[in-house]
Design a protein around this motif. Structure first.
Motif, PDB file in Angstrom:
ATOM      1  N   LEU A 175       0.211  39.974  -2.088  1.00 32.28           N
ATOM      2  CA  LEU A 175      -1.081  40.140  -1.409  1.00 32.28           C
ATOM      3  C   LEU A 175      -0.877  40.348   0.088  1.00 32.28           C
ATOM      4  O   LEU A 175      -1.392  39.602   0.905  1.00 32.28           O
ATOM      5  N   GLY A 176      -0.073  41.364   0.439  1.00 31.15           N
ATOM      6  CA  GLY A 176       0.214  41.616   1.853  1.00 31.15           C
ATOM      7  C   GLY A 176      -0.726  42.654   2.445  1.00 31.15           C
ATOM      8  O   GLY A 176      -1.882  42.782   2.030  1.00 31.15           O
ATOM      9  N   VAL A 177      -0.212  43.418   3.405  1.00 30.30           N
ATOM     10  CA  VAL A 177      -1.011  44.440   4.109  1.00 30.30           C
ATOM     11  C   VAL A 177      -1.732  45.350   3.110  1.00 30.30           C
ATOM     12  O   VAL A 177      -2.913  45.673   3.278  1.00 30.30           O
TER      13      VAL A 177
ATOM     14  N   TYR B 233      -0.640  35.807  -7.503  1.00 27.30           N
ATOM     15  CA  TYR B 233       0.503  35.005  -7.051  1.00 27.30           C
ATOM     16  C   TYR B 233       1.129  35.697  -5.842  1.00 27.30           C
ATOM     17  O   TYR B 233       1.322  36.915  -5.834  1.00 27.30           O
ATOM     18  N   ASP B 234       1.432  34.909  -4.805  1.00 28.43           N
ATOM     19  CA  ASP B 234       2.182  35.401  -3.643  1.00 28.43           C
ATOM     20  C   ASP B 234       3.005  34.225  -3.136  1.00 28.43           C
ATOM     21  O   ASP B 234       2.519  33.088  -3.140  1.00 28.43           O
ATOM     22  N   ILE B 235       4.229  34.498  -2.707  1.00 26.40           N
ATOM     23  CA  ILE B 235       5.048  33.381  -2.206  1.00 26.40           C
ATOM     24  C   ILE B 235       4.401  32.758  -0.964  1.00 26.40           C
ATOM     25  O   ILE B 235       4.614  31.587  -0.684  1.00 26.40           O
TER      26      ILE B 235
ATOM     27  N   ALA C 299      -2.285  31.356  -9.351  1.00 25.80           N
ATOM     28  CA  ALA C 299      -1.206  30.829 -10.203  1.00 25.80           C
ATOM     29  C   ALA C 299      -0.171  30.135  -9.326  1.00 25.80           C
ATOM     30  O   ALA C 299       0.103  30.579  -8.207  1.00 25.80           O
ATOM     31  N   ALA C 300       0.416  29.068  -9.848  1.00 17.18           N
ATOM     32  CA  ALA C 300       1.420  28.318  -9.092  1.00 17.18           C
ATOM     33  C   ALA C 300       2.796  28.976  -9.209  1.00 17.18           C
ATOM     34  O   ALA C 300       3.702  28.685  -8.427  1.00 17.18           O
ATOM     35  N   SER C 301       2.943  29.867 -10.211  1.00 19.70           N
ATOM     36  CA  SER C 301       4.236  30.536 -10.404  1.00 19.70           C
ATOM     37  C   SER C 301       4.002  31.853 -11.135  1.00 19.70           C
ATOM     38  O   SER C 301       2.930  32.079 -11.709  1.00 19.70           O
ATOM     39  N   LYS C 302       5.047  32.687 -11.148  1.00 18.42           N
ATOM     40  CA  LYS C 302       4.960  33.958 -11.881  1.00 18.42           C
ATOM     41  C   LYS C 302       4.802  33.676 -13.372  1.00 18.42           C
ATOM     42  O   LYS C 302       4.077  34.370 -14.084  1.00 18.42           O
TER      43      LYS C 302
END
Ligand code: NAD
Length: 306
Positions: A12-14, A33-35, A52-55
């Motif tokens: 979920l970046g730029v 999910y995003d780190i 989500a907490a993980s992939k």
């Protein structure tokens, strides 16, 4: 919520953030999910968002996953790592990788996924952050036609042109060609305008003329205005464009196609990184020429010839 009608979205970046926002705006439900955990919490329409907490947790909740990650290692991590999508999606599920990565790595990942009967298409985009915000991106898609048809519904929410380019990896190949050409055009424009300003011509007049000449290109249409404003905020960074040029060189090596102009342009982009300007917009490449010629390509700038 949390049924298999939801779409998974990783990165979920730029670009990914506004693309996911457009899916939510179109009333889709997302499992994201995003780190960088802060990104998901900032999405609009939180009532349709599951974080989500993980992939692995994401993979259990969806049957289609969209990826928008920086480069090949990030996509490999998302899919092939221990808690990745390959071991947690079900047979028949579909991964749509919208990141710009290596076409070879794409084919390798797809082959790995075939072992678990998980489908994949590559669908990199063109159109930049503004295209992502406005939902006007161009998608270049590689993969089976039935998977293209399955993803079309979602892609057309985020983009205007969705083009099927061929087998898995071919979307990435087209993207790499586009990035190579845009980088070379950017450099040729920088070189030309530095010469023109040093030669005593107003850059705005030069732009008006060349927009009607054979030197016309996207760099002149889209990037020269920000150069004239001296606004080098990204946009599309030197770092990301250098990554794409490196991908072109890798493919050139694999296919034994000489890439003369691309090799030179890669060195110029690397020089910008060495100078600590990797986070600037790619249009800042003109600064290299300006420094050497001791001029600035800005509104009203022209050297008065004696
Ligand atoms: P970005 O760096 O802004 O966003 C990437 C996101 O992925 C970040 O939020 C990051 O936290 C997350 N991330 C990284 N590794 C992760 C992992 N292993 N698991 C989960 N999340 C992870 O990048 P961007 O500008 O959005 O670009 C994404 C892709 O789109 C790149 O391949 C880029 O080349 C391509 N692209 C960018 C533009 C542009 O104008 N920015 C235009 C066209 C294509």
């Amino acid at each position: 919520m949390n049924n298999k009608n939801s779409i998974g979205f990783i990165g979920l970046g730029v670009m990914g953030f506004p693309m996911a926002s457009n899916l939510l705006e179109a009333e889709k439900e997302l499992v994201v999910y995003d780190i960088n955990e802060e990104q998901a919490a900032k999405l609009p329409f939180q009532e349709r968002v599951t974080i989500a907490a993980s992939k692995a947790e994401l993979a259990e909740k969806v049957s289609i996953v969209l990826l928008m990650l920086p480069n090949s290692p990030h996509v490999q991590d998302a899919i092939l790592s221990k808690d990745g999508l390959a071991s947690n999606l079900s047979p028949g599920d579909l991964i749509v990788d919208m990141s710009s990565i290596s076409s070879t790595v794409t084919k390798e990942i797809s082959e790995e996924l075939e072992k678990n009967k998980i489908e994949m298409i590559d669908a990199p985009v063109s159109g930049g952050q503004s295209g992502a915000v406005e939902g006007t991106l161009t998608f270049m898609v590689g993969g089976k036609k039935e998977n293209f048809d399955k993803a079309f519904e979602f892609l057309q929410i985020m983009g205007e042109k969705i083009i099927h380019c061929g087998e898995v990896g071919s979307g990435q190949t087209v993207k790499i060609v586009n990035q190579l050409m845009s980088a070379v055009n950017l450099v040729s424009m920088s070189e030309g305008f530095t010469l023109g300003v040093k030669g005593g011509v107003d850059p705005e007049i030069m732009r008006e003329v060349i927009l009607n000449g054979s030197g016309r290109c996207w760099a002149l249409e889209d990037r020269m205005p920000v150069i004239l404003e001296r606004n080098f905020e990204p946009g599309f960074t030197i770092d990301l464009h250098t990554k794409d040029i490196s991908l072109a060189l890798e493919v050139g090596k694999e296919l034994q196609v000489p890439l003369y102009a691309t090799t030179l342009v890669h060195e110029l982009f690397k020089t910008m990184q060495v100078k600590g300007k990797g986070k600037n917009d790619n249009s800042a490449i003109i600064n290299l020429y300006e420094e050497l010629a001791d001029i600035e390509v800005t509104k009203g700038s022209r050297v008065i010839l004696q």
